[in-house]
Motif scaffolding. Structure first.
Motif, PDB file in Angstrom:
ATOM      1  N   ARG A  40       2.746  13.554   2.812  1.00  0.00           N
ATOM      2  CA  ARG A  40       1.333  13.659   2.454  1.00  0.00           C
ATOM      3  C   ARG A  40       1.272  14.030   0.989  1.00  0.00           C
ATOM      4  O   ARG A  40       2.129  14.751   0.476  1.00  0.00           O
ATOM      5  N   ILE A  41       0.243  13.555   0.332  1.00  0.00           N
ATOM      6  CA  ILE A  41       0.018  13.872  -1.066  1.00  0.00           C
ATOM      7  C   ILE A  41      -1.284  14.649  -1.146  1.00  0.00           C
ATOM      8  O   ILE A  41      -2.307  14.187  -0.650  1.00  0.00           O
TER       9      ILE A  41
ATOM     10  N   ALA B   6       0.827  -1.205   0.000  1.00  0.00           N
ATOM     11  CA  ALA B   6       0.000   0.000   0.000  1.00  0.00           C
ATOM     12  C   ALA B   6       0.867   1.264   0.000  1.00  0.00           C
ATOM     13  O   ALA B   6       0.595   2.205  -0.743  1.00  0.00           O
ATOM     14  N   SER B   7       1.911   1.276   0.790  1.00  0.00           N
ATOM     15  CA  SER B   7       2.787   2.444   0.842  1.00  0.00           C
ATOM     16  C   SER B   7       3.512   2.663  -0.476  1.00  0.00           C
ATOM     17  O   SER B   7       3.647   3.796  -0.942  1.00  0.00           O
TER      18      SER B   7
ATOM     19  N   ALA C 253       2.272   6.242  -7.230  1.00  0.00           N
ATOM     20  CA  ALA C 253       1.188   7.028  -7.819  1.00  0.00           C
ATOM     21  C   ALA C 253       1.451   8.512  -7.605  1.00  0.00           C
ATOM     22  O   ALA C 253       1.251   9.326  -8.507  1.00  0.00           O
ATOM     23  N   GLY C 254       1.913   8.851  -6.415  1.00  0.00           N
ATOM     24  CA  GLY C 254       2.230  10.248  -6.119  1.00  0.00           C
ATOM     25  C   GLY C 254       3.337  10.777  -6.999  1.00  0.00           C
ATOM     26  O   GLY C 254       3.263  11.888  -7.515  1.00  0.00           O
TER      27      GLY C 254
ATOM     28  N   ARG D 277       2.547   1.635  -3.472  1.00  0.00           N
ATOM     29  CA  ARG D 277       1.588   2.078  -4.491  1.00  0.00           C
ATOM     30  C   ARG D 277       1.299   3.564  -4.349  1.00  0.00           C
ATOM     31  O   ARG D 277       1.224   4.292  -5.329  1.00  0.00           O
ATOM     32  N   LYS D 278       1.125   4.019  -3.115  1.00  0.00           N
ATOM     33  CA  LYS D 278       0.847   5.434  -2.864  1.00  0.00           C
ATOM     34  C   LYS D 278       2.025   6.293  -3.331  1.00  0.00           C
ATOM     35  O   LYS D 278       1.843   7.310  -3.994  1.00  0.00           O
TER      36      LYS D 278
END
Length: 57
Positions: A52-53, A16-17, A23-24, A19-20
Motif C-alpha cells: 500500500r502507498i 496499472a500496477s 510513482a510510489g 505505474r503505481k
C-alpha cells in the motif's frame, strides 16, 4: 493469441500496477509517501507481495 498479441495482453494487465509502483518509488525518494505492508512501513526493495502507498505521516 501468439507472439506480440500475448505480450500486449500482459502489458495491459501490468501497466496499472507498474505505474503505481514507479510513482510510489519516486515519491518515497522525496519523502512524500510511505510503502506499507500490514500497516507497517517497509523498504520497497525488501517488500514481497501486496503493498500500500500512503502519504507520509
Amino acid at each position: 493469441m501468439t507472439g506480440s498479441a500475448e505480450l500486449d495482453l500482459v502489458d495491459l494487465r501490468l501497466t496499472a500496477s507498474i505505474r503505481k509502483l514507479l510513482a510510489g518509488r519516486a515519491d518515497v525518494a522525496t519523502g512524500e509517501v510511505e510503502i506499507t505492508q500490514g500497516g507497517e512501513v517497509v523498504d520497497l526493495a525488501a517488500a514481497k507481495g501486496p503493498i500500500r502507498i500512503r502519504r507520509a505521516r
